[in-house]
Design an enzyme around this catalytic site. Structure first.
Site, PDB file in Angstrom:
ATOM      1  N   GLU A  72       0.824  -1.212   0.000  1.00 37.99           N
ATOM      2  CA  GLU A  72       0.000   0.000   0.000  1.00 37.99           C
ATOM      3  C   GLU A  72       0.860   1.265   0.000  1.00 37.99           C
ATOM      4  O   GLU A  72       0.498   2.276  -0.592  1.00 37.99           O
ATOM      5  CB  GLU A  72      -0.938   0.023   1.211  1.00 37.99           C
ATOM      6  CG  GLU A  72      -2.102  -0.952   1.116  1.00 37.99           C
ATOM      7  CD  GLU A  72      -1.753  -2.341   1.643  1.00 37.99           C
ATOM      8  OE1 GLU A  72      -0.575  -2.582   1.980  1.00 37.99           O
ATOM      9  OE2 GLU A  72      -2.669  -3.188   1.723  1.00 37.99           O
ATOM     10  N   PHE A 134     -12.275  -8.191  12.931  1.00 43.72           N
ATOM     11  CA  PHE A 134     -11.109  -8.571  12.132  1.00 43.72           C
ATOM     12  C   PHE A 134     -10.760  -7.451  11.146  1.00 43.72           C
ATOM     13  O   PHE A 134     -11.622  -6.954  10.431  1.00 43.72           O
ATOM     14  CB  PHE A 134     -11.401  -9.876  11.375  1.00 43.72           C
ATOM     15  CG  PHE A 134     -10.274 -10.284  10.468  1.00 43.72           C
ATOM     16  CD1 PHE A 134      -9.029 -10.635  10.997  1.00 43.72           C
ATOM     17  CD2 PHE A 134     -10.437 -10.299   9.101  1.00 43.72           C
ATOM     18  CE1 PHE A 134      -7.981 -10.987  10.166  1.00 43.72           C
ATOM     19  CE2 PHE A 134      -9.393 -10.662   8.264  1.00 43.72           C
ATOM     20  CZ  PHE A 134      -8.158 -11.008   8.794  1.00 43.72           C
ATOM     21  N   GLN A 135      -9.506  -7.070  11.134  1.00 42.79           N
ATOM     22  CA  GLN A 135      -8.989  -6.006  10.267  1.00 42.79           C
ATOM     23  C   GLN A 135      -9.721  -4.681  10.473  1.00 42.79           C
ATOM     24  O   GLN A 135      -9.922  -3.930   9.529  1.00 42.79           O
ATOM     25  CB  GLN A 135      -9.014  -6.437   8.793  1.00 42.79           C
ATOM     26  CG  GLN A 135      -7.985  -7.524   8.513  1.00 42.79           C
ATOM     27  CD  GLN A 135      -7.714  -7.745   7.032  1.00 42.79           C
ATOM     28  OE1 GLN A 135      -8.569  -7.524   6.197  1.00 42.79           O
ATOM     29  NE2 GLN A 135      -6.509  -8.206   6.714  1.00 42.79           N
ATOM     30  N   LYS A 184     -17.905  -1.877   4.630  1.00 45.51           N
ATOM     31  CA  LYS A 184     -18.242  -2.868   3.608  1.00 45.51           C
ATOM     32  C   LYS A 184     -19.746  -2.923   3.326  1.00 45.51           C
ATOM     33  O   LYS A 184     -20.166  -3.025   2.176  1.00 45.51           O
ATOM     34  CB  LYS A 184     -17.746  -4.248   4.058  1.00 45.51           C
ATOM     35  CG  LYS A 184     -17.775  -5.284   2.942  1.00 45.51           C
ATOM     36  CD  LYS A 184     -17.086  -6.565   3.376  1.00 45.51           C
ATOM     37  CE  LYS A 184     -17.061  -7.571   2.232  1.00 45.51           C
ATOM     38  NZ  LYS A 184     -16.388  -8.831   2.627  1.00 45.51           N
ATOM     39  N   MET A 496      23.075  10.301   4.607  1.00 46.04           N
ATOM     40  CA  MET A 496      22.842  11.532   5.354  1.00 46.04           C
ATOM     41  C   MET A 496      23.014  11.297   6.854  1.00 46.04           C
ATOM     42  O   MET A 496      23.550  12.147   7.567  1.00 46.04           O
ATOM     43  CB  MET A 496      21.447  12.078   5.040  1.00 46.04           C
ATOM     44  CG  MET A 496      21.216  13.491   5.524  1.00 46.04           C
ATOM     45  SD  MET A 496      22.396  14.667   4.851  1.00 46.04           S
ATOM     46  CE  MET A 496      21.480  15.344   3.466  1.00 46.04           C
TER      47      MET A 496
END
Lengths: 585, 171
Positions: A72, A134-135, A184, A496
């Protein structure tokens, strides 16, 4: 639709009625896709998962192009790169929970750099939101401080309006990311009207000011006409407003010198005689001395970030400040401002161009700046040992692309070298992570930039460490035949970090040296991408030339001199006039 | 310095969180906060008391709040002529033999008795925060069992006596 046709057989209906029936039975997911089409969205970067299955099912039957990233974070950085060079709103979609939390870095990055993004996240069904399902992650809560605005859709009837508002908010005023969280069951719910196009924006608390106040413009003009040592500081606001042409016209009209912020590069031709280079921590000596000595500082579209200003107490000590910004909250935030002008940069520049005024004789000022340039140009050590100096590698890329490529960098030393040694000919050809300084940004952003500029040379200049954070996106180059050229300026360390450890921590290289690396050429090969490794400066030119001229994606593992520093530098806590490393030796 | 800020917001879920989250992110200290509906449907008003160091900070606060999409209007009403009210409920130890004495303190404050037990009485006091502070100090020696305050809500008066200083952006 099929199910309805037999019902209609007995009583033949007009086409219109059938059409109406179909629209009336659309799901939230279908409304989602229709809304995207209404917004003119051509491309979405994303990654599917449980909570967004209905949305992906609707996308399956639709011409809106979806690019499946391999993480993602890759998807959102690609959308940022796309937004930066195209000026359009980048669109991202990810599932609930981990899908959404993986976007957090990219959302913050877009917020800091004012990039227009609309980010759709899936969510568990409204019936179980708040039960640690869940999730499930509270992405609206998580992204609240890092978005321009965010929404959770609680009723499918609101969906068309919310999407419309999200695009409007993201792409107007000071641009930024907007998150739309879609549970959903909302995506599955039936939308019981056909009024997607009729959805109207209702934002009484959001009216960005675009036109400058005339009296303030008058005041600015009078200050500029009295200035003996005027200077323009130009940031990304000018690029966001697409005002490079107006800027160039304005400074040429009055012979005003210009410096850029990191993100403002490209707003004026990098080789323009009035351009003094980038200012700030790794800016040119001349740009910083110009800020230090100017008597009127006209800031257009820059937010006086600490990497630009250095120690605020010592910033532009002699200057009266005029600040043009579309975001009133940026004016006076860090630097006291004499004349605030809230406006879109283009509108403000047009208003300034409408006024014609006399300016002071600037000969002495230009002479002084010219002397600084002659005496303290950018420099780097090259002891001729046959190794490749990274600055020279960037200069070579510049020469071979004629300064016209779309250049995307990651974060670190190579980013500063690119900013210093790649003078841009054109605007909207520079993509980098400024405010947040996100390692791993560069390569996926280059993918997005290539989608936006399909016919241009897109070059990702990255470090070996940052590239390894998001290199899984290599798969996309092959899959979509994206001719991105990756140049890894490989110094086998976190450059750096190592530089700061060398300079401020007595060379204690704590966790900044990276002895083990993949074979980048083999890695590229495993994705079906041509790879080169170059170690000697004598071989560099030929390899770079072949890579850049290729129509295919190419990866170049360019082994550069390891212990090099980005010079010059304003040490943390110091003022812009206290640069170190301004001269060789 | 203490400032009184009123914020008119669209009454959506999460809007209070947005505003307080912003204050936290920008490191402002909230002394009190009240929220409630207004005469307009779907619009709520928040009243904050914040403690800030200087004018620049308060200007930044007002601007940052105004930037929120759900925020319709932000006013720093500290320097205006305003009415400010807060309500306090105070449960005081008041045995019968002392009740008359305590009531003689309560009366000038126009407090009212809203609950009474064998040995304790609960008073309600409404007024500006200083009045409530003063009342609490007077009643404290008798023994405060419990105390709760709503925080301040405020209004700009209809007739403005003194002019308010303008933010630098308008000068």
């Amino acid at each position: 639709m099929n199910a309805q046709v037999p019902l209609k057989k007995q009583q033949p209906a007009t086409d219109q009625e059938v059409d109406h029936e179909c629209k009336a039975s659309k799901t939230g997911a279908e409304i989602f896709v229709e809304s995207l089409q209404n917004q003119g969205v051509e491309i979405i970067f994303g990654y599917p998962g449980g909570a967004v299955l209905p949305l992906y099912d609707a996308l399956y039957r639709n011409p809106v192009k979806h690019i499946l990233a391999r993480h993602e974070q890759g998807a959102i950085h690609a959308a940022e790169g796309y937004a930066r060079v195209s000026g359009k709103t980048g669109v991202v979609i990810a599932t609930s929970g981990p899908g959404a939390t993986n976007l957090v870095t990219g959302i913050t990055d877009a917020m800091m750099d004012s990039l227009p993004l609309v980010v759709f996240t899936g969510q568990v069904a409204t019936t179980v939101v708040g039960t640690d399902a869940f999730q499930e992650a509270d992405i609206v809560g998580i992204t609240q401080p890092i978005t321009k605005h965010n929404y959770q859709v609680k009723n499918v009837q609101d969906l068309p309006r919310i999407i419309k508002e999200a695009f409007h908010i993201a792409s107007t005023g000071r641009k930024g990311p907007v998150v739309v969280d879609i549970p959903k069951n909302i995506a599955n719910a039936i939308f019981d009207s056909n009024a997607v196009e009729e959805a109207t924006i209702n934002l009484p608390g959001y009216q960005p000011t675009l036109h400058p106040n005339y009296l303030q413009i008058k005041k600015a003009v009078s200050l500029l006409s009295e200035a003996k040592q005027p200077l323009l500081l130009v940031g990304a606001g000018v690029l966001a407003a697409d005002a490079s042409k107006e800027l160039t016209e304005f400074v040429e009209k009055y012979n005003f010198p210009v410096v850029n912020t990191l993100l403002g590069l490209g707003s004026i031709d990098g080789n323009h005689e009035l351009f003094l280079g980038m200012a700030g921590m790794h800016g040119t000596f001349t740009a910083n001395m110009a800020i230090n000595n100017c008597d009127v500082l006209l800031n257009i579209g820059s937010r006086f970030d600490d990497r630009l200003t250095g120690n605020l107490k010592k910033f532009a000590p002699n200057a009266k400040v005029i600040h043009i910004d579309i975001d009133p909250a940026e004016i006076g935030k860090n630097v006291p401002t004499e004349i605030p002008i809230v406006a879109d940069a283009k509108e403000a520049l047009l208003a300034l161009l409408e006024q014609t005024f006399e300016v002071q004789d600037l000969t002495l000022w230009h002479e002084y700046l010219h002397e600084c340039q002659e005496e303290y140009p950018l420099w780097y050590d090259d002891d001729g040992d046959g190794t490749i100096y990274p600055q020279y590698a960037v200069e070579t890329i510049h020469r071979l692309t004629n300064g016209e490529a779309t250049i995307v960098t990651d974060v670190g030393q190579h980013q500063m070298w690119t900013a210093q040694y790649y003078p841009f000919k054109k605007d909207h050809h520079w993509v980098t992570s400024g405010g947040l300084g996100t390692m791993g940004f560069g390569f996926p952003a280059a993918i997005g930039a290539q989608f936006a500029h399909p016919d241009e040379k897109v070059i990702a200049i990255v470090g070996d460490a940052g590239f390894q954070m998001t290199m899984q996106e290599l798969a996309l180059l092959k899959e979509f035949k994206l001719p991105v050229k990756i140049f890894i300026l490989n110094n086998s360390c976190l450059g750096m970090v190592r530089q700061w450890q060398e300079t401020f921590y007595e060379e204690r290289y704590s966790s900044s040296l990276v002895p083990v690396q993949p074979d980048f050429v083999k890695l590229a090969d495993s994705y079906g991408i041509k790879g080169y490794k170059v170690e000697k400066v004598d071989d560099m030119e030929a390899v770079f030339k072949e890579a850049i001229e290729s129509d295919e994606p190419v990866l170049v593992d360019c082994r550069v001199k390891e212990l090099t520093l980005v010079n010059p530098m304003v040490a943390p806590g110091k003022g812009l006039s206290e640069m170190i490393g301004v001269k060789k030796g | 310095m203490k400032r009184v800020i009123t914020v008119t917001v669209i009454n959506q879920s999460g809007v209070l969180n947005r505003v307080t989250g912003l204050l936290m992110k920008r490191q402002f200290n909230i002394e009190s906060i009240t929220v409630g509906h207004t005469e307009q449907q779907g619009v709520s008003k928040m009243t904050f008391i914040v403690n800030v160091e200087d004018e620049a900070k308060i200007e930044q606060l007002v601007k940052q709040l105004s930037k929120q999409i759900d925020v319709i209007k932000v006013n720093d009403i500290t320097d205006k002529s305003i009415v400010m009210r807060e309500l306090a409920l105070i449960k005081v130890v008041a045995p019968p033999n002392l009740r008359a004495e305590i009531n003689s303190i309560v009366d000038p404050f126009r407090g009212s008795i809203i609950d009474m037990g064998k040995n304790v009485v609960t008073y309600q006091i409404v007024g500006n925060p200083e009045k409530i502070d003063a009342f609490i100090e007077l009643i404290r020696p008798y023994g405060i069992k419990e105390l709760t305050r709503t925080g301040v809500t405020a209004f700009v008066r209809d007739a403005q006596l003194k002019p308010s200083p303008q933010l630098s952006i308008l000068q």
